[in-house]
Design a protein around this motif. Structure first.
Motif, PDB file in Angstrom:
ATOM      1  N   ILE A  17       8.315  -1.864  -0.374  1.00 25.63           N
ATOM      2  CA  ILE A  17       7.953  -0.954   0.713  1.00 25.63           C
ATOM      3  C   ILE A  17       7.265  -1.733   1.817  1.00 25.63           C
ATOM      4  CG2 ILE A  17       6.620   1.084   1.324  1.00 25.63           C
ATOM      5  CD1 ILE A  17       8.950   1.679  -0.505  1.00 25.63           C
ATOM      6  N   GLN A  18       7.682  -1.542   3.047  1.00 26.91           N
ATOM      7  CA  GLN A  18       7.117  -2.281   4.171  1.00 26.91           C
ATOM      8  C   GLN A  18       6.323  -1.397   5.125  1.00 26.91           C
ATOM      9  OE1 GLN A  18       7.310  -5.620   4.497  1.00 26.91           O
ATOM     10  NE2 GLN A  18       8.252  -5.552   2.489  1.00 26.91           N
ATOM     11  N   SER A  19       6.180  -0.097   4.851  1.00 27.39           N
ATOM     12  CA  SER A  19       5.513   0.806   5.792  1.00 27.39           C
ATOM     13  C   SER A  19       4.229   1.350   5.192  1.00 27.39           C
ATOM     14  CB  SER A  19       6.442   1.964   6.159  1.00 27.39           C
ATOM     15  OG  SER A  19       6.852   2.635   4.998  1.00 27.39           O
ATOM     16  N   ILE A  20       3.153   0.563   5.282  1.00 30.60           N
ATOM     17  CA  ILE A  20       1.892   0.935   4.678  1.00 30.60           C
ATOM     18  C   ILE A  20       0.726   0.376   5.450  1.00 30.60           C
ATOM     19  CG2 ILE A  20       2.602   1.270   2.301  1.00 30.60           C
ATOM     20  CD1 ILE A  20       2.340  -1.673   1.921  1.00 30.60           C
ATOM     21  N   CYS A  21      -0.500   0.929   5.286  1.00 30.09           N
ATOM     22  CA  CYS A  21      -1.690   0.275   5.849  1.00 30.09           C
ATOM     23  C   CYS A  21      -2.244  -0.616   4.775  1.00 30.09           C
ATOM     24  CB  CYS A  21      -2.614   1.199   6.396  1.00 30.09           C
ATOM     25  SG  CYS A  21      -3.596   2.453   6.309  1.00 30.09           S
ATOM     26  N   VAL A  57      -9.468   2.399   3.983  1.00 25.03           N
ATOM     27  CA  VAL A  57      -8.439   1.553   3.399  1.00 25.03           C
ATOM     28  C   VAL A  57      -7.960   2.046   2.050  1.00 25.03           C
ATOM     29  CG1 VAL A  57      -9.114  -0.513   4.630  1.00 25.03           C
ATOM     30  CG2 VAL A  57     -10.228   0.049   2.491  1.00 25.03           C
ATOM     31  N   ALA A  58      -8.727   2.867   1.389  1.00 26.49           N
ATOM     32  CA  ALA A  58      -8.284   3.401   0.106  1.00 26.49           C
ATOM     33  C   ALA A  58      -9.004   4.708  -0.165  1.00 26.49           C
ATOM     34  CB  ALA A  58      -8.556   2.398  -1.026  1.00 26.49           C
ATOM     35  N   GLU A  59      -8.246   5.760  -0.296  1.00 26.09           N
ATOM     36  CA  GLU A  59      -8.846   7.073  -0.527  1.00 26.09           C
ATOM     37  C   GLU A  59      -8.784   7.386  -2.014  1.00 26.09           C
ATOM     38  OE1 GLU A  59      -6.736   9.715   1.989  1.00 26.09           O
ATOM     39  OE2 GLU A  59      -7.509   8.834   3.843  1.00 26.09           O
ATOM     40  N   SER A  60      -9.366   6.548  -2.802  1.00 28.12           N
ATOM     41  CA  SER A  60      -9.323   6.694  -4.244  1.00 28.12           C
ATOM     42  C   SER A  60     -10.686   7.090  -4.770  1.00 28.12           C
ATOM     43  CB  SER A  60      -8.881   5.386  -4.896  1.00 28.12           C
ATOM     44  OG  SER A  60      -9.074   5.445  -6.285  1.00 28.12           O
ATOM     45  N   ASN A 346      -1.268   2.909  -8.200  1.00 31.19           N
ATOM     46  CA  ASN A 346       0.136   2.993  -7.838  1.00 31.19           C
ATOM     47  C   ASN A 346       0.318   3.550  -6.426  1.00 31.19           C
ATOM     48  OD1 ASN A 346       2.881   2.642  -8.238  1.00 31.19           O
ATOM     49  ND2 ASN A 346       3.169   4.653  -9.183  1.00 31.19           N
ATOM     50  N   THR A 347      -0.551   3.080  -5.520  1.00 30.57           N
ATOM     51  CA  THR A 347      -0.490   3.488  -4.121  1.00 30.57           C
ATOM     52  C   THR A 347       0.194   2.384  -3.321  1.00 30.57           C
ATOM     53  OG1 THR A 347      -2.586   4.648  -4.397  1.00 30.57           O
ATOM     54  CG2 THR A 347      -1.873   4.218  -2.141  1.00 30.57           C
ATOM     55  N   TYR A 348       1.026   2.774  -2.394  1.00 28.21           N
ATOM     56  CA  TYR A 348       1.717   1.771  -1.590  1.00 28.21           C
ATOM     57  C   TYR A 348       0.714   0.853  -0.894  1.00 28.21           C
ATOM     58  CZ  TYR A 348       5.925   4.533  -2.260  1.00 28.21           C
ATOM     59  OH  TYR A 348       6.985   5.204  -2.811  1.00 28.21           O
TER      60      TYR A 348
END
Length: 391
Positions: A17-21, A57-60, A346-348
């Motif tokens: 996958i190439q479309s991520i922050c 950067v990460a909503e975990s 398992n987040t892009y």
């Protein structure tokens, strides 16, 4: 084994996958993780609006308030191959990573100091593979020569996260993600500051520049050296007298500066040191040789330009010894745990992520610079700013 297999499958899907922050979707192939500097484009400059970088950067739920990954299950084992301890910046980087990857945060960190030798990093990677670590973090001493070691890690199903410096490989699936600085932009900002300073002072005379380079082949050296070369090419009155590696260390910086004084003497107007430690050595050499360091180059001063913005470097900037110090932020620990949080959940994941950085000067001649339509703030330094920094 089932957990590892699931992780391998998720990593392979992430790489495709190439479309991520860093975590989450975007239309770009790379992103900016934290707004350490301030960048505005030409339209936004009129309204004083900042470019808000990707701070979330990460909503975990597994991230604490400091952005550190808090493991709620089994301990995660991470192998970290660090270049060495050649500079204050490197020590701050190591401390940031070690402080983030603690047992309290659910990690077992295996740290290896490569002592400035790439072969030691090859050995460390293979030892990490033998120890069946969950992740490998690599800060590569130089960009080339990594295909074999990274292929071994990929075949073992271990994600490799490159931090700080880059690797140059034909197959970028050999590593999972890269997190670091835009070294060319750092150099371009330093040169833009010099250009603006000279313009505002109406200095049009010949400018002789010495480049004390970093370790040859390192990403920081490549980017900062190229930025200076490009700037010299666009200024008819700028001359790059010489460029030689100081290996990012004080002793070699002094040695190179002594050699340049012997060879070029008072033709030297600017010393472009590619990190603070080299600047310390250059300052000692110039002082011992009787040169005056400062910004009045028309009256014989030698101007020092530096990078990293360590505490000692900023103290020298505050007293005017260093004219401008462009930041290279070493605090990668929280960002790396956020990267692993993406993988664990398992987040892009964004393939490449940059940190935005600041620039500091005590001289009030230049408050901002322009590069490719963007305006970058120059922070006028104070002791309060230095006291608030953690490195």
């Amino acid at each position: 084994m089932q957990k590892r297999l699931g992780r391998i499958i998720s990593i392979l899907s992430i790489i495709s996958i190439q479309s991520i922050c860093i975590c989450g979707c975007t239309d770009q192939n790379s992103s900016y993780l934290q707004d350490y500097g301030q960048m505005v484009n030409e339209t936004e400059a009129d309204s004083n609006a900042s470019d808000t970088s990707f701070n979330d950067v990460a909503e975990s739920e597994s991230l604490d308030e400091a952005g550190i990954y808090v493991n709620t299950g089994d301990t995660i084992t991470v192998g970290f191959s660090q270049i060495g301890a050649e500079s204050d910046w490197r020590l701050a980087c190591t401390n940031s990573v070690v402080s983030a990857f603690t047992a309290e945060n659910g990690y077992n960190l295996i740290y290896d100091d490569a002592q400035q030798k790439q072969e030691n990093q090859f050995k460390a990677i293979r030892e990490f593979i033998d120890q069946d670590v969950d992740y490998i973090i690599l800060d590569p001493i130089v960009e080339t020569g990594w295909e074999g070691a990274l292929l071994e890690a990929k075949e073992a199903g271990i994600p490799v996260i490159i931090v700080d410096r880059r690797v140059s490989v034909e197959d970028d699936s050999l590593y999972t993600a890269w997190v670091g600085a835009d070294f060319y932009l750092e150099g371009a900002r330093a040169c833009a500051w010099l250009d603006a300073f000279l313009s505002k002072k109406n200095i049009e005379s010949e400018i002789g520049i010495i480049d004390i380079q970093g370790t040859l082949g390192a990403s920081a050296q490549i980017g900062r050296s190229k930025a200076l070369e490009d700037a010299v090419d666009t200024h008819d009155n700028w001359t790059l007298l010489a460029a030689e590696s100081g290996d990012f260390v004080k002793a070699k910086g002094r040695e190179v500066m002594e050699q340049m004084i012997d060879e070029y003497g008072y033709k030297i107007d600017i010393v472009y040191c590619e990190n603070d430690n080299e600047a310390y050595g250059a300052i000692e050499a110039l002082t011992d040789a009787g040169y005056k360091i400062g910004n009045d180059i028309e009256n014989g001063d030698v101007m020092i330009i530096s990078f990293d913005s360590t505490r000692e470097g900023l103290e020298l900037t505050l007293d005017g010894t260093i004219a401008v110090d462009t930041e290279c932020n070493p605090l990668y620990g929280p960002v790396l745990t956020q990267t692993i949080a993406c993988l664990e959940n398992n987040t892009y994941l964004q393939k490449e992520s940059y940190v935005l950085e600041s620039q500091f000067s005590a001289d009030r001649t230049v408050y901002s610079t322009r590069i490719d339509g963007n305006t970058y703030k120059v922070t006028i330094l104070s002791q309060d700013i230095i006291d608030q920094r953690v490195y």
